[in-house]
Design an enzyme around this catalytic site. Sequence first.
Site, PDB file in Angstrom:
ATOM      1  N   SER A 187       0.904  -1.329  -0.137  1.00  0.00           N
ATOM      2  CA  SER A 187      -0.054   0.107   0.049  1.00  0.00           C
ATOM      3  C   SER A 187       0.832   1.602   0.321  1.00  0.00           C
ATOM      4  O   SER A 187       0.940   2.132  -0.028  1.00  0.00           O
ATOM      5  CB  SER A 187      -1.246   0.115   1.293  1.00  0.00           C
ATOM      6  OG  SER A 187      -1.941  -1.730   1.041  1.00  0.00           O
ATOM      7  N   HIS A 233       0.646   4.189   4.753  1.00  0.00           N
ATOM      8  CA  HIS A 233      -0.443   5.072   3.546  1.00  0.00           C
ATOM      9  C   HIS A 233       0.601   6.430   3.014  1.00  0.00           C
ATOM     10  O   HIS A 233       0.874   6.578   2.271  1.00  0.00           O
ATOM     11  CB  HIS A 233      -1.375   5.387   3.746  1.00  0.00           C
ATOM     12  CG  HIS A 233      -1.874   3.891   3.494  1.00  0.00           C
ATOM     13  ND1 HIS A 233      -3.357   3.069   3.599  1.00  0.00           N
ATOM     14  CD2 HIS A 233      -1.249   2.357   3.070  1.00  0.00           C
ATOM     15  CE1 HIS A 233      -3.438   2.243   3.666  1.00  0.00           C
ATOM     16  NE2 HIS A 233      -2.102   1.795   2.967  1.00  0.00           N
TER      17      HIS A 233
END
Length: 290
Positions: A187, A233
């Site tokens: 991610s 993230h």
Amino acid sequence: MNPQPPAPTCYRHPDRVTGLGCTRCGRPACPECLRSAAVGQHCVDCVRQAEGQVRPVRTVAGAVAPTRPTPVVTYALIALNVAVFALTAAQAGSLLDNDLSPIFRDWTLIPPLVGHGEWLRVLTAGFLHFGPVHLLINMFALYVLGRDTETVLGRTRYVAVYLVSLLGGSAAALALAPVLSSTAGASGAIYGLFGAMTVILLRLRQSPVQMLVLIAINLFISVSLPGISLWGHLGGLAAGTAATAGILFAPQWLQARSPESARAIGWAAVAAVAVVTLVVIVAAGVQRAL
């Protein structure tokens, strides 16, 4: 009486009489050695010479634009992630509980272990996934984002941005996530591609609104659902955005005078982001080891 001059023969096949010739160099040539051109016909040597003089078309990042772009690196990254997941699932004997495998245990990002010398975890964690759903979501995003990003940046720069984004996500997770947290997944790198695509749209003078909305939605999901590494993230997003901005905008800001200097400035910018990321990783790792 004057003797009749010999009939012209092909310059590549002296045994072949021909009345044809190259309209560029004027040498006689047989039909096999001629190629149709915009004006007349050219011999194969002239065609080859002209092809060598054509300057390659380059993207805004300075990469040579392929005539039939194939996102080879994106496909390779997807295959690598799938292969690692398959290996962890085989070791664990379960698709859903693949995190019980020895590889998962040795590769996942756990801050205290990184601080005690297991630095490779900041890289290997980016190729692990918790179950098939986690894998499918990330690989779909990688497929959608990676193809266009790879085409614009070129394969080498694309790999650099991907790895810098991955390390940026690991750096943020290492520095800001809970001490005993376990972080894994692509991610961080994928959020870096979100940022990269946004910068590409700005460089191409296209609206980045849809990409910004997509980033906002994904960040909202990261905040709303438990067990998702928000810091990973955000770190990947920041690193990927900064690296791509360095490639596409830094040469303009520094008034690069040639394509070569522009490419050098872009690489220097990526290296600078990588150095900052590594400094954060080392500092955070030492802090978490205390």
